[in-house]
Design an enzyme around this catalytic site. Sequence first.
Site, PDB file in Angstrom:
ATOM      1  N   GLU A  85       0.803  -1.173   0.029  1.00  0.00           N
ATOM      2  CA  GLU A  85       0.076  -0.126  -0.044  1.00  0.00           C
ATOM      3  C   GLU A  85       0.734   1.177  -0.078  1.00  0.00           C
ATOM      4  O   GLU A  85       1.887   1.302   0.621  1.00  0.00           O
ATOM      5  CB  GLU A  85      -0.869  -0.025   1.295  1.00  0.00           C
ATOM      6  CG  GLU A  85      -1.911   1.138   1.371  1.00  0.00           C
ATOM      7  CD  GLU A  85      -2.780   0.833   2.502  1.00  0.00           C
ATOM      8  OE1 GLU A  85      -3.583   1.875   2.863  1.00  0.00           O
ATOM      9  OE2 GLU A  85      -3.058  -0.252   2.836  1.00  0.00           O
ATOM     10  N   ASP A 142       0.009   5.330   0.484  1.00  0.00           N
ATOM     11  CA  ASP A 142      -0.853   6.427   0.968  1.00  0.00           C
ATOM     12  C   ASP A 142      -0.622   7.749   1.004  1.00  0.00           C
ATOM     13  O   ASP A 142       0.352   8.131   1.464  1.00  0.00           O
ATOM     14  CB  ASP A 142      -1.100   6.012   2.474  1.00  0.00           C
ATOM     15  CG  ASP A 142      -1.813   4.575   2.585  1.00  0.00           C
ATOM     16  OD1 ASP A 142      -2.474   4.135   1.940  1.00  0.00           O
ATOM     17  OD2 ASP A 142      -1.906   3.942   4.011  1.00  0.00           O
ATOM     18  N   GLU A 158      -3.094  10.497   3.040  1.00  0.00           N
ATOM     19  CA  GLU A 158      -4.356  10.446   3.887  1.00  0.00           C
ATOM     20  C   GLU A 158      -4.239  11.985   4.304  1.00  0.00           C
ATOM     21  O   GLU A 158      -3.149  12.452   4.658  1.00  0.00           O
ATOM     22  CB  GLU A 158      -4.210   9.692   4.868  1.00  0.00           C
ATOM     23  CG  GLU A 158      -4.376   8.254   4.669  1.00  0.00           C
ATOM     24  CD  GLU A 158      -4.675   7.284   5.816  1.00  0.00           C
ATOM     25  OE1 GLU A 158      -5.362   6.186   5.714  1.00  0.00           O
ATOM     26  OE2 GLU A 158      -4.131   7.696   6.713  1.00  0.00           O
ATOM     27  N   HIS A 198      -0.668  12.994   5.643  1.00  0.00           N
ATOM     28  CA  HIS A 198      -0.122  11.712   6.189  1.00  0.00           C
ATOM     29  C   HIS A 198       0.294  10.788   5.135  1.00  0.00           C
ATOM     30  O   HIS A 198      -0.531  10.424   4.253  1.00  0.00           O
ATOM     31  CB  HIS A 198      -1.136  10.989   7.132  1.00  0.00           C
ATOM     32  CG  HIS A 198      -0.829  10.045   7.889  1.00  0.00           C
ATOM     33  ND1 HIS A 198      -0.408   9.917   9.138  1.00  0.00           N
ATOM     34  CD2 HIS A 198      -0.852   8.671   7.264  1.00  0.00           C
ATOM     35  CE1 HIS A 198      -0.046   8.443   9.526  1.00  0.00           C
ATOM     36  NE2 HIS A 198      -0.605   7.675   8.462  1.00  0.00           N
ATOM     37  N   THR A 199       1.456  10.561   5.140  1.00  0.00           N
ATOM     38  CA  THR A 199       1.955   9.525   3.848  1.00  0.00           C
ATOM     39  C   THR A 199       2.519   8.145   4.837  1.00  0.00           C
ATOM     40  O   THR A 199       2.948   8.187   5.722  1.00  0.00           O
ATOM     41  CB  THR A 199       2.923   9.960   2.989  1.00  0.00           C
ATOM     42  OG1 THR A 199       4.166  10.172   3.795  1.00  0.00           O
ATOM     43  CG2 THR A 199       2.599  11.329   2.434  1.00  0.00           C
ATOM     44  N   ASN A 200       2.126   6.946   4.068  1.00  0.00           N
ATOM     45  CA  ASN A 200       2.841   5.737   4.776  1.00  0.00           C
ATOM     46  C   ASN A 200       3.098   4.755   3.231  1.00  0.00           C
ATOM     47  O   ASN A 200       2.435   4.746   2.433  1.00  0.00           O
ATOM     48  CB  ASN A 200       1.472   5.309   5.568  1.00  0.00           C
ATOM     49  CG  ASN A 200       2.171   4.201   6.508  1.00  0.00           C
ATOM     50  OD1 ASN A 200       3.561   3.810   6.424  1.00  0.00           O
ATOM     51  ND2 ASN A 200       1.350   3.876   7.644  1.00  0.00           N
ATOM     52  N   GLU A 259       5.369   6.199   8.704  1.00  0.00           N
ATOM     53  CA  GLU A 259       4.478   7.339   8.315  1.00  0.00           C
ATOM     54  C   GLU A 259       5.525   8.421   8.112  1.00  0.00           C
ATOM     55  O   GLU A 259       6.519   8.661   9.183  1.00  0.00           O
ATOM     56  CB  GLU A 259       3.622   7.583   9.744  1.00  0.00           C
ATOM     57  CG  GLU A 259       2.662   6.398   9.934  1.00  0.00           C
ATOM     58  CD  GLU A 259       3.035   5.290  10.741  1.00  0.00           C
ATOM     59  OE1 GLU A 259       4.205   5.353  11.123  1.00  0.00           O
ATOM     60  OE2 GLU A 259       2.182   4.751  11.406  1.00  0.00           O
ATOM     61  N   ARG A 269       9.723   5.617  19.850  1.00  0.00           N
ATOM     62  CA  ARG A 269       8.749   4.556  19.217  1.00  0.00           C
ATOM     63  C   ARG A 269       9.621   3.339  19.192  1.00  0.00           C
ATOM     64  O   ARG A 269       9.134   2.084  19.170  1.00  0.00           O
ATOM     65  CB  ARG A 269       8.218   5.145  18.108  1.00  0.00           C
ATOM     66  CG  ARG A 269       7.195   4.098  17.351  1.00  0.00           C
ATOM     67  CD  ARG A 269       6.613   4.946  16.241  1.00  0.00           C
ATOM     68  NE  ARG A 269       5.621   3.973  15.261  1.00  0.00           N
ATOM     69  CZ  ARG A 269       5.346   4.199  13.941  1.00  0.00           C
ATOM     70  NH1 ARG A 269       5.632   5.397  13.416  1.00  0.00           N
ATOM     71  NH2 ARG A 269       4.539   3.496  13.471  1.00  0.00           N
TER      72      ARG A 269
END
Length: 305
Positions: A102, A104, A106, A119-121, A131, A287
Amino acid sequence: MVSGTLLVMSISLFLGLSILLVVHGKDFNQDIDITWGDGRGNILNNGTLLNLDLDQSSGSGFQSKAEYLYGKVDMQIKLVPGNSAGTVTTFYLKSQGLTWDEIDFEFLGNVSGDPYIVHTNVYTQGKGDREQQFYLWFDPTAAFHNYSILWNPSHIVFYIDEKPIREFKNLEALGVAYPKNQPMRMYGSLWNADDWATRGGLVKTNWSQGPFVASFMNYNSENACVWSIVNGTTTTSPCSPGGSTSSSSSSTSEWFSQRGMDSSSKKVLRWVQRKFMVYNYCKDKKRFSNGLPVECTAKNKNTKS
């Protein structure tokens, strides 16, 4: 380009699979199926405009009729105006199955006066967590702007109005999975995500502002390789060097053979990321407490791309 014109050239792949390169017009009725929303998605103006609506009962969405294995796809989008907090508008490529790929875009709704966040991924084999987020440097609700995804064997590039904002390189040699075998459809949607979309979910959707509307036009997939099985045979591919030398395949070869960005594109990329990037997974050591992903630390890394 004249609507309905088709230029079809077969392209070879292994395992007896073939791709077709299809050049066509900008009529959504030819290219797109509205797949959900119970009437909230509508193709208007003789196929040149597509509106998606969101109300308290449902959002809406569409997908391309074709699947692609590599390509450059473009869409002009005008995002939800006013207080769009809690809403998400999307434009992305995605394959099927449990180990999907995928790519993305968004667009996260905002409180009136605040900037939109894009927002990209990138997902490979069902794994995302890549992200990167950016403030948009213009009002994306006042007019249509062009959003593009270039996906070839060497890299993925996200563009806004032809300005590169992100690059994800093929680093399979370092053990980083890269989308290369699974054909993807193009999707678009407008939906409610007020549990996370605006200020981490602190700001909820104000349904008194609805229904919310996002508009799409000028979908361009003429530089995309359409996946198809053609009698189990293989043929010469204009999506690779050495294919047909027609003007169409020559244009295809340019994006397909591209191994990286030129110096001017890199300069624009650095400007966008320096001025407008608000989150980068490659910088999030809290994270990834056990170490950043390989692509973030490798030479020629994706840290700023």
